[in-house]
Write an enzyme that holds these catalytic residues in place. Structure first.
Site, PDB file in Angstrom:
ATOM      1  CG  ASP A  27      -0.466  -5.792  -4.162  1.00  0.00           C
ATOM      2  OD1 ASP A  27       0.245  -5.054  -3.466  1.00  0.00           O
ATOM      3  OD2 ASP A  27      -0.209  -6.997  -4.352  1.00  0.00           O
TER       4      ASP A  27
HETATM    5  C1  GLC Z   1       1.912  -8.891  -2.550  1.00  0.00           C
HETATM    6  C2  GLC Z   1       2.558  -7.526  -2.496  1.00  0.00           C
HETATM    7  C3  GLC Z   1       3.100  -7.082  -3.815  1.00  0.00           C
HETATM    8  C4  GLC Z   1       3.576  -8.292  -4.583  1.00  0.00           C
HETATM    9  C5  GLC Z   1       2.348  -9.095  -4.946  1.00  0.00           C
HETATM   10  C6  GLC Z   1       2.697 -10.375  -5.701  1.00  0.00           C
HETATM   11  O1  GLC Z   1       0.790  -8.933  -1.728  1.00  0.00           O
HETATM   12  O2  GLC Z   1       1.818  -6.450  -1.947  1.00  0.00           O
HETATM   13  O3  GLC Z   1       4.157  -6.136  -3.543  1.00  0.00           O
HETATM   14  O4  GLC Z   1       4.273  -7.909  -5.736  1.00  0.00           O
HETATM   15  O5  GLC Z   1       1.555  -9.403  -3.819  1.00  0.00           O
HETATM   16  O6  GLC Z   1       3.368 -11.245  -4.849  1.00  0.00           O
END
Ligand code: GLC
Length: 732
Positions: free
Chosen positions: A265
């Protein structure tokens, strides 16, 4: 010039091996690096990094010309000509916005959820996106957690079935088709159990519970062919998911045989330092790569430290090649190595997407309460309509969380839709009442009450703006925010028939207001077509068919509360339970029953999982089992009659629940095993049949294995997780 990809007839594994053999270490590390785009421009550093093969994927770039230029640089200026993955959070729509996933889940309609994902993919692919960070298949049992809005609810079977439908919608049968996206099941795993519903908080989940509850939706996403997974931010049992070998290698690779790649993430690899798992970025890269993570989002520790780790023997070349091969494998599946990175000229805008958004908003709306036939309203009988509330006319707020690219111009709000009907004999009076859902009351309240007093019907559009749910937007008190409860009370006190329409990203604790409105509709955040969908439901052009995918507690203090809880050794007993106001003065220690309940909330939710009313009524009868004794390798036929006993057509979600009465570990009082949406004409009677394979009765035992144990089972078939026709059978 790049070594152009061409239509290659060799099998994928050979192609990837051949490609790996030509790649430098820097190019390999580049393929594992996902960085933020320039949001409409190409920063010089990004241009250089793509040209030098130091970046293999970008996210958050949705300008088609910029995407074209990024792919051109990758294809024509880099040595290998490997096109980029272009990722985006296409969570519940792109230009056209469908209900938030929790709202889509309330439709209990896999085909519809798949259709929403298919339209979302086509609109996003049209600007050059080829990868979405969806479906989120975390189990949502804590409505304080803002991301419950993005979940598909509290039940593993419902969440898994709908998550798999989203994967099929995004990816289609041929992932290389230009209108498809690689999907990403997230967040692996257990994120929904963030302590106190506070985002990014620790998750302590016994392995038996991980395997029984949190893993199955990911397994269903894998069975649907999901191309990628995303590791969770969470510290799971002391080891953050981004560096959790149990999750990423033991379970995902060795047990499940997953062949795609796992992306971190946002900066979750770099955050391993913040967690205190490692001392520095080098340690983070080592821990993540060693545990089975493949691609790093936003932080770049792998690219920075990969060479040193290899040099020091702390990362093997074999493991590095494994990571790169996983990424190349997805690019191959996407057709990127065979020329699919061309951005289609026209930006898709398919009217069918709006029709789908309307149907999803209709089918995702749950009629929670409808006293004395408050609803449906009858157009001829309503001359003056009061429309009240801070969410009645908010084209962006009704779209909900995770809407980067939604086009508010496509939104039709409830007020707009109702005004479309205005005529001599039908007037709409709008009184906002409160500036925002959080406002603690002011001059607007009196005006709203006056409008209600003068009206034949008062419609309250209340709840939460989009910002009050979604990532990091958690609430400790999940009642209606601000002075909304008071607004409900004052409007209802005018005596005008009052309908409460909730637009929110979570189940709300409605105990303080539930008795005031004659009817309550829960619409979640319904997306672009909220207005026409709610108008048509309120006036009976559509009949509500949504069913709760998540429990509505009475009070937040009951959380976690979900239908598939264990019985405990002292289950609450209606015969002995006394609520606070029933407890006599001088009550002694044992006079209120020593059973499992809250004195101030009891032991039942306000509205249970699976609950939802209709404008018609359904009768279940004639439940019969093909056998009372089910063989371990057999399947149980379950048949019943369903009749629409009302005067209008309607859809019923027939739900099959089972209870294993005795197990070597304690078993939930009910578990959803099947469901089906049946649309019946007035008076129509239909035979409904489920076939339940014995293997669906398996559970995770003390040795953490899925086992089938003989013994007695009870089953129910009905319209919610409470009540229903009941039968018993024996598993041999
Ligand atoms: C965010 C979220 C994730 C998302 C990623 C890209 O912090 O936790 O679900 O897909 O970053 O935006």
């Amino acid at each position: 010039m790049g070594d152009h990809a061409s239509m290659d007839i060799h099998p994928p594994a050979e192609r990837i091996r051949a490609l790996l053999a030509t790649m430098s270490l820097a190019e390999k590390l580049g393929q594992l690096t996902l960085v933020n785009g320039g949001e409409g421009r190409v920063p010089e550093e990004l241009r250089r990094d793509i040209r030098d093969g130091r970046v293999g994927a970008v996210l958050n770039e949705v300008d088609p010309d910029t995407v074209r230029e990024l792919q051109r640089i990758a294809r024509e200026e880099s040595r290998l000509g490997l096109p980029l993955l272009v990722g985006r959070d296409v969570i519940h729509g792109f230009r056209t916005i469908f209900p938030i996933p929790l709202g889509q889940a309330a439709s209990w309609n896999p085909e519809l959820v798949e259709e929403c994902a298919r339209h979302s993919a086509a609109e996003a692919a049209a600007v050059g996106v080829n990868w979405t960070f969806a479906p989120m298949v975390d189990i949502g049992r804590d409505p304080r957690w803002g991301r419950v809005a993005e979940t598909l609810g509290e039940d593993p079977l419902l969440a898994g079935t709908l998550g798999a439908a989203m994967v099929r919608g995004f990816q289609g049968a041929d992932l290389a088709a230009p209108e498809r996206l690689a999907a990403c099941a997230k967040h692996f795993a257990g994120y929904g159990a963030s302590e106190s519903g506070r985002d990014y908080n620790s998750c302590s989940i016994p392995e038996i519970e991980l395997r029984a509850t949190h893993f199955p939706p990911f397994q269903q996403a894998l069975q649907a062919g999901v191309a990628t997974l995303m590791a969770s931010f969470s510290d799971l049992n002391g080891v953050p998911a981004s560096a959790n070998e149990f999750l990423l290698r033991q379970v995902l690779r060795r047990e499940w045989g997953f062949e795609g790649f796992v992306v971190s993430d946002w900066e979750s690899v770099g955050q391993l330092v913040v967690h205190g798992l490692v001392a520095d970025g080098r340690g983070a890269a080592r821990a993540a790569a060693g545990a089975g993570l493949d691609m790093e989002m936003a932080s770049t520790t792998l690219r920075e430290h990969g060479a040193a780790l290899l040099e020091a023997g702390e990362l093997s070349l074999e493991r590095l090649d494994e990571m790169v091969a996983a990424v190349l494998g997805v690019k191959l599946r996407l057709g990127l190595l065979d020329g699919r990175d061309a951005v289609p000229a026209a930006v898709a805008s398919d009217p069918a997407a709006l029709d789908c958004a309307y149907r999803a908003a209709v089918q995702g709306t749950v009629l929670l309460k409808n006293d004395n036939g408050t609803l449906p309203l009858h157009r001829g009988a309503v001359r003056r309509l009061a429309v009240i509330g801070p969410l009645a006319d908010e084209p962006a707020e009704q779209l909900g969380t995770w809407v980067f690219d939604g086009d508010p111009a496509r939104s039709v709000t409830p007020l707009q839709a109702l005004r479309q009907w205005e005529s001599e004999s039908f007037t709409v009076h709008y009184a906002r009442g409160l500036e925002t859902s959080r406002e603690r009351g002011g001059a607007g309240m009196a005006e709203a009450v006056r409008a209600a007093r003068r009206a034949d019907v008062a419609l309250l559009f209340l709840g939460e703006e989009a910002i009050l749910s979604g990532e990091a937007h958690c609430r400790a008190d999940i009642r209606l925010p601000g002075a909304q409860e008071e607004l409900v009370r004052q409007v209802a006190a005018t005596g005008t028939p009052t309908v409460l329409v909730l637009l929110a990203g979570r189940p709300l604790a409605l105990q303080e207001v539930v008795d005031h409105p004659g009817a309550i509709l829960c619409a979640w955040h319904p997306g672009s077509l909220a207005g026409p969908a709610l108008r048509d439901l309120l006036f009976g052009l559509e009949s509500p068919s949504g069913r709760l995918p998540a429990t509505f507690p009475r009070l937040g203090g009951q959380i976690p509360i979900y239908y598939s809880q264990k019985n405990t050794g002292r289950p609450a007993d209606p015969a002995t339970f006394l609520s606070l106001d029933q407890i006599p003065r001088g009550a002694t220690q044992h006079s209120v029953g020593n059973t499992s309940h809250h004195l101030d909330a009891g032991y039942t939710p306000l509205f249970p999982f699976g609950h939802g009313l209709s404008y018609t009524s359904f009768e279940y009868s004639g439940l019969r089992l093909d056998t009372a004794r089910l063989a371990r390798d057999g399947a149980l036929g379950i048949t019943l009659e369903l009749r629409n006993t009302g005067s209008r057509a309607g859809a019923e979600v027939v739900q099959l629940y089972v209870r294993d009465l005795v197990g070597s570990v304690t078993r939930p009082v009910r578990e959803l095993k099947a469901f089906r949406r049946e649309v019946l004409a007035p008076g129509e009677c239909r035979t409904v049949r489920f076939v339940l394979p014995a293997r669906e009765l398996a559970f995770v035992d003390r040795s953490l294995n899925w086992v089938l144990e003989p013994g007695a089972f009870r089953l129910w078939v009905g319209g919610s997780s409470v009540g229903g026709l009941e039968a018993e059978f024996e598993l041999a």
